[in-house]
Design a protein around this motif. Sequence first.
Motif, PDB file in Angstrom:
ATOM      1  N   PRO A   1      27.178  -2.769  13.382  1.00 38.23           N
ATOM      2  CA  PRO A   1      27.009  -2.874  11.966  1.00 38.23           C
ATOM      3  C   PRO A   1      27.395  -4.298  11.442  1.00 38.23           C
ATOM      4  N   GLU A   2      28.078  -5.044  12.463  1.00 38.98           N
ATOM      5  CA  GLU A   2      28.659  -6.369  11.925  1.00 38.98           C
ATOM      6  C   GLU A   2      27.258  -7.341  12.113  1.00 38.98           C
ATOM      7  N   ALA A   3      26.370  -6.920  12.868  1.00 39.65           N
ATOM      8  CA  ALA A   3      24.954  -7.660  13.072  1.00 39.65           C
ATOM      9  C   ALA A   3      24.013  -6.922  12.445  1.00 39.65           C
ATOM     10  N   SER A   4      24.024  -5.915  11.570  1.00 41.83           N
ATOM     11  CA  SER A   4      23.120  -5.110  11.226  1.00 41.83           C
ATOM     12  C   SER A   4      22.444  -4.430  12.312  1.00 41.83           C
ATOM     13  N   ASN A   5      23.154  -3.885  13.204  1.00 38.03           N
ATOM     14  CA  ASN A   5      22.472  -3.255  14.369  1.00 38.03           C
ATOM     15  C   ASN A   5      21.412  -4.025  15.162  1.00 38.03           C
ATOM     16  N   ALA A   6      21.425  -5.501  15.114  1.00 41.81           N
ATOM     17  CA  ALA A   6      20.368  -6.001  15.848  1.00 41.81           C
ATOM     18  C   ALA A   6      20.568  -5.886  17.362  1.00 41.81           C
ATOM     19  N   LEU A   7      19.149  -5.975  17.809  1.00 41.87           N
ATOM     20  CA  LEU A   7      18.875  -5.689  19.316  1.00 41.87           C
ATOM     21  C   LEU A   7      19.518  -6.931  20.133  1.00 41.87           C
TER      22      LEU A   7
ATOM     23  N   CYS B   1      18.433  -1.007  11.839  1.00 41.21           N
ATOM     24  CA  CYS B   1      18.431  -1.973  13.005  1.00 41.21           C
ATOM     25  C   CYS B   1      17.506  -3.286  12.351  1.00 41.21           C
ATOM     26  N   ALA B   2      18.249  -4.368  12.463  1.00 39.57           N
ATOM     27  CA  ALA B   2      17.379  -5.652  11.833  1.00 39.57           C
ATOM     28  C   ALA B   2      16.405  -6.368  12.617  1.00 39.57           C
ATOM     29  N   GLY B   3      16.234  -5.545  14.096  1.00 34.87           N
ATOM     30  CA  GLY B   3      15.473  -6.302  14.917  1.00 34.87           C
ATOM     31  C   GLY B   3      16.197  -6.857  16.052  1.00 34.87           C
ATOM     32  N   ALA B   4      15.300  -7.777  16.560  1.00 38.42           N
ATOM     33  CA  ALA B   4      16.034  -8.366  17.696  1.00 38.42           C
ATOM     34  C   ALA B   4      17.069  -9.406  17.180  1.00 38.42           C
ATOM     35  N   ASP B   5      18.143  -9.541  18.177  1.00 34.25           N
ATOM     36  CA  ASP B   5      19.044 -10.414  17.677  1.00 34.25           C
ATOM     37  C   ASP B   5      18.910 -11.728  17.652  1.00 34.25           C
ATOM     38  N   LEU B   6      18.417 -12.302  16.451  1.00 38.88           N
ATOM     39  CA  LEU B   6      17.916 -13.751  16.119  1.00 38.88           C
ATOM     40  C   LEU B   6      18.874 -14.848  16.684  1.00 38.88           C
ATOM     41  N   LYS B   7      20.329 -14.454  16.578  1.00 39.08           N
ATOM     42  CA  LYS B   7      21.370 -15.569  17.031  1.00 39.08           C
ATOM     43  C   LYS B   7      21.423 -15.654  18.538  1.00 39.08           C
ATOM     44  N   GLU B   8      21.207 -14.523  19.144  1.00 40.82           N
ATOM     45  CA  GLU B   8      21.255 -14.411  20.671  1.00 40.82           C
ATOM     46  C   GLU B   8      19.923 -15.243  21.137  1.00 40.82           C
TER      47      GLU B   8
ATOM     48  N   SER C   1       8.370  -8.211   9.906  1.00 46.14           N
ATOM     49  CA  SER C   1       8.628  -9.439   9.278  1.00 46.14           C
ATOM     50  C   SER C   1       8.390 -10.657  10.337  1.00 46.14           C
ATOM     51  N   GLU C   2       7.748 -10.401  11.530  1.00 49.43           N
ATOM     52  CA  GLU C   2       7.966 -11.418  12.451  1.00 49.43           C
ATOM     53  C   GLU C   2       7.110 -12.537  12.252  1.00 49.43           C
ATOM     54  N   VAL C   3       5.754 -12.222  11.351  1.00 53.81           N
ATOM     55  CA  VAL C   3       5.193 -13.763  11.353  1.00 53.81           C
ATOM     56  C   VAL C   3       5.980 -14.648  10.357  1.00 53.81           C
TER      57      VAL C   3
ATOM     58  N   ARG D   1       5.477  -8.487   4.661  1.00 47.45           N
ATOM     59  CA  ARG D   1       6.211  -7.744   3.697  1.00 47.45           C
ATOM     60  C   ARG D   1       7.198  -6.632   3.962  1.00 47.45           C
ATOM     61  N   ARG D   2       8.217  -6.526   3.099  1.00 52.67           N
ATOM     62  CA  ARG D   2       9.360  -5.427   3.208  1.00 52.67           C
ATOM     63  C   ARG D   2       8.740  -4.552   2.292  1.00 52.67           C
ATOM     64  N   ILE D   3       8.959  -2.972   2.652  1.00 49.66           N
ATOM     65  CA  ILE D   3       8.582  -2.126   1.494  1.00 49.66           C
ATOM     66  C   ILE D   3       9.966  -1.196   1.569  1.00 49.66           C
TER      67      ILE D   3
HETATM   68  N1  COA Z   1      20.200 -10.974  14.265  1.00 45.91           N
HETATM   69  C1  COA Z   1      21.251 -11.182  14.298  1.00 45.91           C
HETATM   70  N2  COA Z   1      21.848 -10.956  13.272  1.00 45.91           N
HETATM   71  C2  COA Z   1      21.577 -10.381  12.109  1.00 45.91           C
HETATM   72  C3  COA Z   1      20.314  -9.909  12.109  1.00 45.91           C
HETATM   73  C4  COA Z   1      19.355 -10.268  13.177  1.00 45.91           C
HETATM   74  N3  COA Z   1      18.317  -9.869  13.264  1.00 45.91           N
HETATM   75  N4  COA Z   1      19.875  -9.358  10.958  1.00 45.91           N
HETATM   76  C5  COA Z   1      21.127  -9.524  10.457  1.00 45.91           C
HETATM   77  N5  COA Z   1      22.095 -10.351  11.012  1.00 45.91           N
HETATM   78  C6  COA Z   1      23.466 -10.277  10.649  1.00 45.91           C
HETATM   79  C7  COA Z   1      23.649 -11.403   9.696  1.00 45.91           C
HETATM   80  O1  COA Z   1      23.436 -12.615  10.315  1.00 45.91           O
HETATM   81  C8  COA Z   1      25.156 -11.252   9.317  1.00 45.91           C
HETATM   82  O2  COA Z   1      25.979 -11.620  10.010  1.00 45.91           O
HETATM   83  P1  COA Z   1      27.120 -12.630   9.460  1.00 45.91           P
HETATM   84  O3  COA Z   1      27.895 -12.049   8.517  1.00 45.91           O
HETATM   85  O4  COA Z   1      27.935 -12.912  10.784  1.00 45.91           O
HETATM   86  O5  COA Z   1      26.201 -13.702   8.728  1.00 45.91           O
HETATM   87  C9  COA Z   1      25.115  -9.533   9.232  1.00 45.91           C
HETATM   88  O6  COA Z   1      24.033  -9.174  10.406  1.00 45.91           O
HETATM   89  C10 COA Z   1      24.770  -8.952   7.948  1.00 45.91           C
HETATM   90  O7  COA Z   1      23.579  -9.497   7.589  1.00 45.91           O
HETATM   91  P2  COA Z   1      23.451  -9.935   5.721  1.00 45.91           P
HETATM   92  O8  COA Z   1      22.189 -10.633   5.846  1.00 45.91           O
HETATM   93  O9  COA Z   1      24.767 -10.960   5.271  1.00 45.91           O
HETATM   94  O10 COA Z   1      23.491  -8.400   5.338  1.00 45.91           O
HETATM   95  P3  COA Z   1      22.627  -7.898   3.885  1.00 45.91           P
HETATM   96  O11 COA Z   1      23.088  -6.653   3.839  1.00 45.91           O
HETATM   97  O12 COA Z   1      22.525  -8.627   2.859  1.00 45.91           O
HETATM   98  O13 COA Z   1      21.193  -8.183   4.746  1.00 45.91           O
HETATM   99  C11 COA Z   1      19.516  -7.658   6.465  1.00 45.91           C
HETATM  100  C12 COA Z   1      20.779  -7.240   5.988  1.00 45.91           C
HETATM  101  C13 COA Z   1      19.103  -7.105   7.531  1.00 45.91           C
HETATM  102  C14 COA Z   1      18.318  -7.023   5.338  1.00 45.91           C
HETATM  103  C15 COA Z   1      19.174  -9.352   6.589  1.00 45.91           C
HETATM  104  O14 COA Z   1      20.403  -9.584   7.145  1.00 45.91           O
HETATM  105  C16 COA Z   1      17.992  -9.815   7.161  1.00 45.91           C
HETATM  106  O15 COA Z   1      16.940  -9.896   6.472  1.00 45.91           O
HETATM  107  N6  COA Z   1      17.998 -10.209   8.678  1.00 45.91           N
HETATM  108  C17 COA Z   1      16.976 -10.765   9.349  1.00 45.91           C
HETATM  109  C18 COA Z   1      16.217  -9.475   9.477  1.00 45.91           C
HETATM  110  C19 COA Z   1      14.976  -9.829  10.591  1.00 45.91           C
HETATM  111  O16 COA Z   1      14.135 -10.991  10.059  1.00 45.91           O
HETATM  112  N7  COA Z   1      14.724  -9.389  11.668  1.00 45.91           N
HETATM  113  C20 COA Z   1      13.739  -9.838  12.642  1.00 45.91           C
HETATM  114  C21 COA Z   1      12.363  -9.577  12.303  1.00 45.91           C
HETATM  115  S1  COA Z   1      11.216  -9.929  13.638  1.00 45.91           S
END
Ligand code: COA
Length: 269
Positions: free
Chosen positions: A31-37, A72-79, A142-144, A175-177
Motif C-alpha cells: 500500500p505504501e507504493a500504491s500496490n505497484a508491481l 494497483c498503480a501499475g509497474a513500479d516506476l521507481k524500480e 496511461s502508458e503513452v 485518460r483516467r476514467i
Molecule cells: N510505481 C512506484 N510507486 C508508485 C507508483 C508506481 N507506479 N504509483 C504510485 N506510487 C507511490 C508514490 O510514489 C507514493 O510513494 P511516496 O509516498 O514514497 O512518494 C505512493 O505510491 C502513494 O502515491 P501518491 O501519489 O502519493 O498517492 P495518491 O493517492 O495521491 O495517488 C496514484 C495514487 C496511484 C493515483 C498516483 O500515485 C499515480 O498516478 N501514480 C502513477 C501511476 C502510473 O502512472 N502508473 C503507471 C502507468 S504505465
Amino acid sequence: MAKAKTSKVLPHDLVLRERVGSVAWLTLNRPEASNALSRALVAALRAELAALAAQTDVTAIVLTGAGGKAFCAGADLKERLGMTLDETRAFLDDLGALVQALEDFPAPVIAAIAGAALGGGLELALAADFRLADNSASLGLSEVQLGIIPGAGGTQRLARLCGIAVAKELILTGRRIDAATAGRLGLVSRVVRAAELKPAVAALCAELGAGGPLALAQAKRAIDSGFGQPMPEALAIERRGYEAVLGSADRNEGLRAFAEKRPPRFRGK
Ligand code: COA
C-alpha cells in the motif's frame, strides 16, 4: 453450508492470501507504493497462482489491493528507473506470464477494484473474468504519458472487451476514467459503494460456487478460446469443452440432483 475461513498474514508479505471456503482472496500488499508491481510482487503473485492452480477445491480467485487507495498503480516506476533495458524486457515477460496465468486460471477470477487501477494494474484486471469496482475507482492505461505503451496485453484485451474505438480513446489519450464511466463502457461489470465491494464480490463468488467446477473451467475456456475464431472453429472448441464434461461424475450428479429435487454436490470430477 458453514464457511471455513483461514488466513495467513505476515507483515512483510507482498501478497496476502485468505481462504474463505473455496474462494481464494489474493491481496496485493504494497500500500505504501500504491500496490505497484515490483519484480518481487510479480514473482510472489505468480507463485501464489501456481500453488492455487494445483488445488482442485478452489472455485474462484479474488484479486484486490491493500490499503483501499489503490488496486494497483501499475509497474513500479521507481524500480524501473534503475533497470537496464534487458531487465525491463525480462520484467515484461514475467508480467505477461502473470497476466496469462490469471486468464488461464481454470476457476473464475474476479478483480475487486478500489482506487487506482492504472497501467499494468488495469492489465491485471483485464485478464480477470469479472471486474467489480467501488465508486473510488480510477482506471486507465496511461502508458503513452510515460512515452511507452501497454506491455502486458492491454492494447489487445481492452479492444476485445470494449471495442476498438474505446480502446483507442483510452489508450491514445492515456485518460483516467472514474468507476461510473468504466461501468458505462463495460470495462467493469458493476459499480458499488465502498462498503459494498467485498459483499458484492462474495455474493458473486457464492453464485459461481453453485456451478460445477469442471463446467466453469470448460465454459471459461470455450468463451476465451473461441472468441475471434471463425464460427465453425469456435463451435468446435465449444464441443470439445462439452466432451470434457460429458463423462464427468459432476454431470451425473447434476442430473441426479435435478431428478431428486435437491441441490447438486459437485466434486470437480
Ligand atoms: N510505481 C512506484 N510507486 C508508485 C507508483 C508506481 N507506479 N504509483 C504510485 N506510487 C507511490 C508514490 O510514489 C507514493 O510513494 P511516496 O509516498 O514514497 O512518494 C505512493 O505510491 C502513494 O502515491 P501518491 O501519489 O502519493 O498517492 P495518491 O493517492 O495521491 O495517488 C496514484 C495514487 C496511484 C493515483 C498516483 O500515485 C499515480 O498516478 N501514480 C502513477 C501511476 C502510473 O502512472 N502508473 C503507471 C502507468 S504505465
